[in-house]
Design a protein around this motif. Sequence first.
Motif, mmCIF file in Angstrom:
data_model
loop_
_atom_site.group_PDB
_atom_site.id
_atom_site.type_symbol
_atom_site.label_atom_id
_atom_site.label_comp_id
_atom_site.label_asym_id
_atom_site.label_seq_id
_atom_site.Cartn_x
_atom_site.Cartn_y
_atom_site.Cartn_z
ATOM 1 N N UNK A 111 -23.259 -5.031 14.847
ATOM 2 C CA UNK A 111 -23.182 -5.635 16.172
ATOM 3 C C UNK A 111 -23.863 -6.997 16.187
ATOM 4 N N UNK A 112 -23.389 -7.851 17.079
ATOM 5 C CA UNK A 112 -23.994 -9.169 17.294
ATOM 6 C C UNK A 112 -24.053 -10.003 16.021
ATOM 7 N N UNK A 113 -23.014 -9.905 15.210
ATOM 8 C CA UNK A 113 -22.940 -10.725 14.012
ATOM 9 C C UNK A 113 -23.700 -10.199 12.814
ATOM 10 N N UNK A 114 -24.376 -9.075 12.976
ATOM 11 C CA UNK A 114 -25.121 -8.497 11.858
ATOM 12 C C UNK A 114 -24.174 -7.729 10.932
ATOM 13 N N UNK A 115 -24.670 -7.382 9.757
ATOM 14 C CA UNK A 115 -23.914 -6.557 8.826
ATOM 15 C C UNK A 115 -24.656 -5.239 8.629
ATOM 16 N N UNK A 175 -28.223 -11.049 8.752
ATOM 17 C CA UNK A 175 -29.088 -10.027 9.331
ATOM 18 C C UNK A 175 -28.426 -8.684 9.062
ATOM 19 N N UNK A 176 -29.196 -7.739 8.544
ATOM 20 C CA UNK A 176 -28.635 -6.453 8.126
ATOM 21 C C UNK A 176 -29.472 -5.320 8.708
ATOM 22 N N UNK A 183 -34.216 -0.360 10.028
ATOM 23 C CA UNK A 183 -34.298 -1.150 8.792
ATOM 24 C C UNK A 183 -33.681 -2.532 8.962
ATOM 25 N N UNK A 184 -33.898 -3.142 10.118
ATOM 26 C CA UNK A 184 -33.330 -4.464 10.372
ATOM 27 C C UNK A 184 -34.075 -5.518 9.573
ATOM 28 N N UNK A 185 -33.338 -6.358 8.896
ATOM 29 C CA UNK A 185 -33.941 -7.412 8.101
ATOM 30 C C UNK A 185 -33.042 -8.629 8.078
ATOM 31 N N UNK A 186 -33.643 -9.806 8.076
ATOM 32 C CA UNK A 186 -32.907 -11.057 7.935
ATOM 33 C C UNK A 186 -33.241 -11.647 6.567
ATOM 34 N N UNK A 187 -32.233 -12.119 5.869
ATOM 35 C CA UNK A 187 -32.461 -12.644 4.532
ATOM 36 C C UNK A 187 -31.407 -13.686 4.208
ATOM 37 N N UNK A 188 -31.644 -14.424 3.151
ATOM 38 C CA UNK A 188 -30.713 -15.446 2.688
ATOM 39 C C UNK A 188 -29.959 -14.903 1.484
ATOM 40 N N UNK A 351 -32.141 -10.719 -2.702
ATOM 41 C CA UNK A 351 -33.201 -11.220 -1.836
ATOM 42 C C UNK A 351 -33.838 -10.071 -1.063
ATOM 43 N N UNK A 352 -33.421 -8.846 -1.398
ATOM 44 C CA UNK A 352 -33.977 -7.638 -0.786
ATOM 45 C C UNK A 352 -34.321 -6.659 -1.904
ATOM 46 N N UNK A 353 -35.042 -5.633 -1.555
ATOM 47 C CA UNK A 353 -35.415 -4.590 -2.512
ATOM 48 C C UNK A 353 -34.446 -3.423 -2.375
ATOM 49 N N UNK A 354 -33.941 -2.938 -3.494
ATOM 50 C CA UNK A 354 -33.051 -1.783 -3.471
ATOM 51 C C UNK A 354 -33.912 -0.526 -3.424
ATOM 52 N N UNK A 355 -34.193 -0.057 -2.240
ATOM 53 C CA UNK A 355 -35.122 1.052 -2.068
ATOM 54 C C UNK A 355 -34.664 2.309 -2.790
ATOM 55 N N UNK A 356 -33.370 2.604 -2.718
ATOM 56 C CA UNK A 356 -32.854 3.817 -3.336
ATOM 57 C C UNK A 356 -32.910 3.736 -4.861
ATOM 58 N N UNK A 357 -32.616 2.559 -5.402
ATOM 59 C CA UNK A 357 -32.685 2.395 -6.847
ATOM 60 C C UNK A 357 -34.109 2.475 -7.360
ATOM 61 N N UNK A 358 -35.035 1.827 -6.658
ATOM 62 C CA UNK A 358 -36.438 1.896 -7.040
ATOM 63 C C UNK A 358 -36.936 3.339 -6.992
ATOM 64 N N UNK A 359 -36.495 4.093 -5.996
ATOM 65 C CA UNK A 359 -36.932 5.483 -5.857
ATOM 66 C C UNK A 359 -36.501 6.330 -7.053
ATOM 67 N N UNK A 360 -35.289 6.092 -7.542
ATOM 68 C CA UNK A 360 -34.802 6.857 -8.700
ATOM 69 C C UNK A 360 -35.626 6.540 -9.937
ATOM 70 N N UNK A 361 -35.882 5.256 -10.197
ATOM 71 C CA UNK A 361 -36.674 4.876 -11.364
ATOM 72 C C UNK A 361 -38.113 5.354 -11.207
#
Length: 382
Positions: A111-115, A175-176, A183-188, A351-361
């Motif tokens: 919504x509102x242009x976010x992904x 913005x995602x 888990x709203x975050x803005x990034x480049x 530009x973000x952390x892959x939380x699920x991938x880090x959790x597996x490792x």
Amino acid sequence: MKQFVIHAAVLVAAMFVGGCQRSEAPVLFHPQGQPQTLGEWHVLSSDGKQLKLNHGVEPYALNSALFSDYAHKLRTIWMPEGRKAKYSANDAFDFPVGTIISKTFYYPRGQDGAVLRVAEQKDESANGLDLSKVRLIETRLLVRRETGWVALPYVWNEEQTEATLARAGDVVPLTMHKPDGSAKTSFAYMVPDENQCAGCHSTNNTTRELHPIGPKARHLNRDDPWHDGQNQLARMVSLGRLEGLPATGVPHNARFDDASASIESRARAYLDVNCGHCHSQVGPADTSGLWLDAGTDEARRLGLCKPPVAAGQGTGDHLFDIVPGKPDESILIYRMSSLDPGAMMPEVGRATVHEEGVAVVRDWIAAWLGNCTSDGAHVAMR
């Protein structure tokens, strides 16, 4: 040498109820140069409402995929008619001159242009993409010419009707958030430049030649998401696109998010596709001594009690790449979790952390037994 072009098929006319409609122009392979728009290749086409695959352009999926800021990816391969790729058990397949591999990065719309930050769905790229539901970001081409592979990044316009060559890369502010708004975050979002594309795809530090990363047996050996009951590699053979596939013994990587698989197979698959093309015996990070590709079995090479080659910012003051049972003391987890340009791994592409991938490792390291001595020896538990 005269320039030449390879066409997927001749133009044909198709009859429809209520009239006659001309088909899409065939795929056009450019043996030289850098076409300024994606449309000049005729691999994918968009009218702003739907992104379509041209005739002979086949989608494919990987068991575990490279993380790119939670972007979804539509992957395709096109090969000249009558030409086949040659199977390899460990390396990327040997594709014929004229091959065009595409990878389109996109996000479901919020919504509102976010992904949205959601898992990829198996059927969303069967025949293309419904652009009312997704936002296109970029399409990268890997093209096999007589002189070798070349990488070309294209960035989509706001109308989603065309993508333009971005040799210098690009930055797309996004913005995602998750579907529930959390888990709203803005990034480049960073579109890599040509040198960065080449840096990742130069998987041999000696030759520095570009090669595909995803189209390997262990990544492609899986059920075809769009053709029930068919294995992707077997389908390639049936379509006349692959030769040399053995009847048995084809390697297979796990899905990193498959809870039914062992934590070791999931973590190794994740590290292989995200890190192994660089961290290998022949890759650009060969001098690090940390090899994370699927072919490495030696625990020390995987990081067990291994001190870093160079200390400093990238270590977070941790002593070893992997400390058994202690992920928070391991450099590997520190760098995967960091967004500091001087410490984060991979260095580009996120530009973000892959939380699920880090959790597996993290879970994989937590399951290791033993201790590291101060001089880097591993002491097994008795």
